[in-house]
Design an enzyme around this catalytic site. Structure first.
Site, short mmCIF file in Angstrom:
data_model
loop_
_atom_site.label_atom_id
_atom_site.label_comp_id
_atom_site.label_asym_id
_atom_site.label_seq_id
_atom_site.Cartn_x
_atom_site.Cartn_y
_atom_site.Cartn_z
CG ASP A 310 -1.74 1.23 1.38
OD1 ASP A 310 -2.34 1.63 0.37
OD2 ASP A 310 -1.78 1.80 2.48
CG ASP A 505 -1.60 2.30 7.14
OD1 ASP A 505 -2.09 2.28 5.99
OD2 ASP A 505 -1.36 3.35 7.76
CG ASP A 509 -4.50 -1.12 3.06
OD1 ASP A 509 -4.70 -1.00 1.85
OD2 ASP A 509 -3.89 -0.29 3.75
#
Length: 622
Positions: A310, A505, A509
Site C-alpha cells: 500500500d 495499514d 487494506d
C-alpha cells in the site's frame, strides 16, 4: 510426544523413572537381582500407563505418532525380560518429554516476558492530585504520570518537555530513545528516565501492547504445516521401524534384536525439532518487533516471492511533512516555524500537528496563541507574541492580504502549500507532502536480496500521485485508484508469480491482507481492522522490520529441516546397527537420547539468530 498437559506430572513421571532405575542399579550391585527387577518395573509401569493414556487420547483426536514406538519398546522389553532396558527407555522417554517442554518454554521466553509485564494500574492527574486507577478506567485525553522504571500503560503523546523510553521489549533496540513534547509513546515501553506526563490517545485495551498480548496468546497455540507434515512422516517412520524390528526378529530368531530396534527409534527427532525451532523463531521475531500470529505464517513467510505494498502509511509515512519553506521577508527558517507552529497549536488538523511536531523537533519554544479564530476548511488566524498571524491555503491568505499578496507557487503532484502571513504581509510558503519513507530504495533492494522477486504498489490514490511517489524505486508494477475489492483481485492475480505478501495499514487494506498468503499490518498507527486481518503485525511503523522477520523465518525453517534430516539419519543408522546386533537395548536407548538432545539443542540455535540484513546495513547515515 507429550503425554500430559501438566508440567508437574511430567516432572513426577521423570522422578519416578529415575528413582526406579537408580534403586534397581543399587540393588543389582549388591547382588539382589530379583529386587532390582522389581524396582526397574516399578519405574517403568507409571510412565507406560501415562503414555498409553496419551496415545489413546491422540488416537481419539485422529492423530498417530511415534509415541506408539515408545510404548511398544517398553512393553516388549518388559515382556522379554529386558527390564533394565525398559527402565532406561522410561527414563530417557520421560526425560525427553521434560526436555522438550523445557526447550519450548525457553523458546517462548521473549513472548512470556511480554505477557508478564502488562501493567494493571495507572497514575492519573485529577484536579491537581494524583490518583491510582484501574487500567480499564483510563480513557483518551487522560493525563497520566509515568514513574521512573514503569511500563507505559497506553498509547499516547509525551506531555512533558522530554522523556527517555526503553523500547527493547517492542523493537529489540538496545539503547533508550529520547522523545520530546508531542512525540508518540507506545504502550509496553519502559520509562528509562525521570517521571513524565503522558496524554492518552487510546484506551489500554486498544493500545499497541494489549494487541501484542492478544497476538502472543494466539501465536503460542498455533501449529504449522511443517509440524503437521512431520507428523505425517512420523507414520511412515513408524511403519519402517516396525518392519525393521520384525525383520531383525524373523531372520535372527532373537526377539532382543527387535527390542533394540524399537528402543533406538524412541522418541523420534521428527516430533522434537520442528515445534521447538518454529516456536523459537516466533520468539526471536518478536524480539525484533515482528509479531507473527503463529507457526503457520512463520513458515509461509519463508517462501514469499511477491510483495504488494500500500502507499499511504506504508510506503510513505502517512502524515504530512514539511518539504520546503519559501521565505519572503528576510526572516530565518526558525522564526517562520516559530510563528507558524505557535498558531497551529490551536488547530487539530493533521498538517497543523505535523508543523508543531517539526518545530518541537528543532527545540523551539512555542508560546500559546491568543484571539484565535479558525475558518473551517480554509485557515486560522490569531495573535502570537503580540503579532497578527494567519495560516491557511494560498487563496485564503491572498484574499486577506489583497494587494500585498504573493504570487501563487507552483505545486507538484501530491503536495500542498500552506501560506503564512504576519502583520498582514506574506511571510512564507510552506510546501507539505506525505513523503516517501527514508531509506525506502535501500529497503526494497534488501527485500529482493531475501528472495522477493516481484514488488508492486497497490493504492487508492490518483495515478499521478502514485507515479510521483514511486519514481526511481524500480517497482515491477504501479496500480492506482484501486477500490478495496480491486486490491483483493490484484493480490489474487499476483499469486501466479508465487506466494504473495501484502503490507498495509488502513481499514481499506483489511480485505487484501486477509486474501494474501501473508498479510502484514503496520501496528503502531494502523487501523484495528487491518491488524485483525493480518498474519503479521509490525510493532513499529517501519517497513524495515520486515527484513529481520523474513530472515528469521527462512533460517528457522532451515534449522528445523536440518534437525529433522540429521536426527532421522542418525536414528536409521542406529536402528540398522541394532538389527545387526551391534547395539543392545540399553545402549540403543542411550544413543537415541543423545540424538534427541542434539536435535533439541540444534533447534534452539534459532534463539541466537542475528539477522545479517538489518537496519544498520541500509539505513542512511545521519
Amino acid at each position: 510426544m507429550v503425554f500430559a498437559n501438566s508440567d508437574r506430572l511430567k516432572s513426577a513421571l521423570l522422578l519416578v523413572a529415575v528413582l526406579g532405575l537408580a534403586s534397581g542399579l543399587v540393588l543389582f550391585a549388591v547382588d539382589k537381582p530379583h529386587a532390582a527387577t522389581f524396582a526397574w518395573r516399578s519405574g517403568v509401569v507409571p510412565v507406560l500407563v501415562a503414555l498409553i493414556v496419551e496415545i489413546l487420547r491422540r488416537l481419539w483426536r485422529g492423530e498417530v505418532g511415534l509415541d506408539i514406538v515408545a510404548a511398544l519398546s517398553m512393553s516388549a522389553a518388559l515382556f522379554f525380560g529386558e527390564t533394565l532396558a525398559a527402565s532406561v527407555v522410561a527414563v530417557m522417554y520421560s526425560g525427553g518429554v521434560f526436555l522438550e517442554s523445557f526447550a519450548e518454554g525457553r523458546a517462548r521466553r521473549e513472548m512470556s516476558a511480554l505477557l508478564s509485564r502488562v501493567p494493571r494500574t495507572a497514575t492519573r492527574h485529577a484536579n491537581g492530585t494524583l490518583v491510582d486507577v484501574e487500567l480499564d478506567n483510563v480513557v483518551p485525553d487522560d493525563l497520566l504520570l509515568i514513574h521512573q522504571g514503569a511500563v507505559v500503560p497506553a498509547d499516547g503523546e509525551i506531555a512533558s518537555e522530554q522523556a527517555i523510553l526503553d523500547k527493547s521489549a517492542l523493537t529489540g533496540e538496545s539503547m533508550p530513545v529520547r522523545l520530546g513534547r508531542g512525540d508518540e509513546a507506545f504502550s509496553g515501553s519502559i520509562n528509562a528516565g525521570e517521571a513524565f506526563d503522558l496524554r492518552v490517545r487510546h484506551r489500554a485495551a486498544e493500545s499497541t501492547y494489549a494487541g501484542i498480548v492478544r497476538l502472543v496468546e494466539a501465536a503460542q497455540a498455533s501449529k504449522a504445516p511443517m509440524a503437521r507434515l512431520a507428523e505425517r512422516y512420523s507414520i511412515l517412520f513408524l511403519a519402517v521401524t516396525l518392519a525393521l524390528a520384525t525383520a531383525a526378529w524373523w531372520f535372527t530368531g532373537d526377539p532382543v534384536r527387535a527390542v533394540a530396534v524399537l528402543v533406538v527409534a524412541t522418541p523420534c527427532p521428527l516430533i522434537l525439532a520442528v515445534p521447538v525451532a518454529l516456536v523459537a523463531g516466533l520468539s526471536r521475531a518478536a524480539h525484533f518487533g515482528v509479531l507473527i500470529k503463529g507457526a503457520k505464517p512463520l513458515e509461509t513467510l519463508a517462501g514469499i516471492k511477491t510483495l504488494v505494498l500500500d502507499k499511504t502509511g506504508t510506503l510513505t509515512d502517512g502524515r504530512p511533512q514539511i518539504i520546503s519553506v519559501e521565505i519572503f521577508n528576510g526572516m530565518s527558517h526558525d522564526e517562520v516555524l516559530h510563528f507558524l507552529a505557535a498558531l497551529e497549536q490551536a488547530s487539530k488538523h493533521p498538517m497543523a500537528r505535523a508543523i508543531v511536531a517539526a518545530a518541537r523537533q528543532r527545540g523551539l519554544m512555542l508560546p500559546a496563541p491568543e484571539h484565535v479564530v479558525e475558518h473551517p476548511g480554509e485557515g486560522i488566524s490569531g495573535t502570537v507574541s503580540g503579532r497578527q498571524v494567519s495560516v491557511g491555503g494560498v487563496s485564503f491568505i491572498n484574499k486577506r492580504l489583497a494587494a500585498t499578496a504573493a504570487a501563487s507557487p507552483m505545486m507538484n503532484v501530491g503536495t500542498v502549500v500552506v501560506a503564512l502571513a504576519i502583520d498582514n504581509k506574506i511571510a512564507a510558503h510552506i510546501t507539505m507532502a506525505d513523503a516517501l519513507r527514508t531509506g525506502t530504495t535501500e529497503l526494497l533492494a534488501a527485500l529482493r536480496k531475501l528472495g522477493i522477486g516481484r514488488i508492486v504498489l497497490a493504492t487508492g490514490d490518483r495515478r499521478a500521485v502514485a507515479d510521483n511517489v514511486t519514481k526511481g524505486l524500480g517497482l515491477d508494477a504501479v496500480n492506482s485508484e484501486l477500490t478495496p475489492e480491486q486490491k483483493v483481485h490484484l493480490v489474487l492475480a499476483e499469486r501466479k508469480h508465487g506466494p504473495v505478501m501484502m503490507v498495509g495499514d488502513g481499514v481499506n487494506d483489511a480485505p487484501a491482507l486477509a486474501a494474501a498468503d501473508i498479510g502484514v499490518a503496520m501496528g503502531a498507527r494502523g487501523a484495528a481492522a487491518s491488524a485483525e486481518a493480518a498474519d503479521i503485525v509490525l510493532l513499529l511503523d517501519h517497513l524495515d522490520c520486515l527484513l529481520p522477520g523474513i530472515e528469521i523465518a527462512k533460517r528457522s525453517q532451515r534449522v528445523a529441516m536440518e534437525s529433522v534430516v540429521a536426527g532421522i539419519g542418525m536414528s536409521v543408522v542406529g536402528m540398522v546397527a541394532a538389527a545387526l546386533g551391534y547395539l543392545t537395548p540399553v545402549e540403543g536407548a542411550v544413543v537415541q537420547e543423545l540424538i534427541d538432545v542434539a536435535v533439541i539443542m540444534n533447534a534452539l540455535r534459532v534463539l541466537a539468530i542475528k539477522p545479517r540484513i538489518g537496519k544498520e546495513e541500509y539505513r542512511p547515515k545521519a
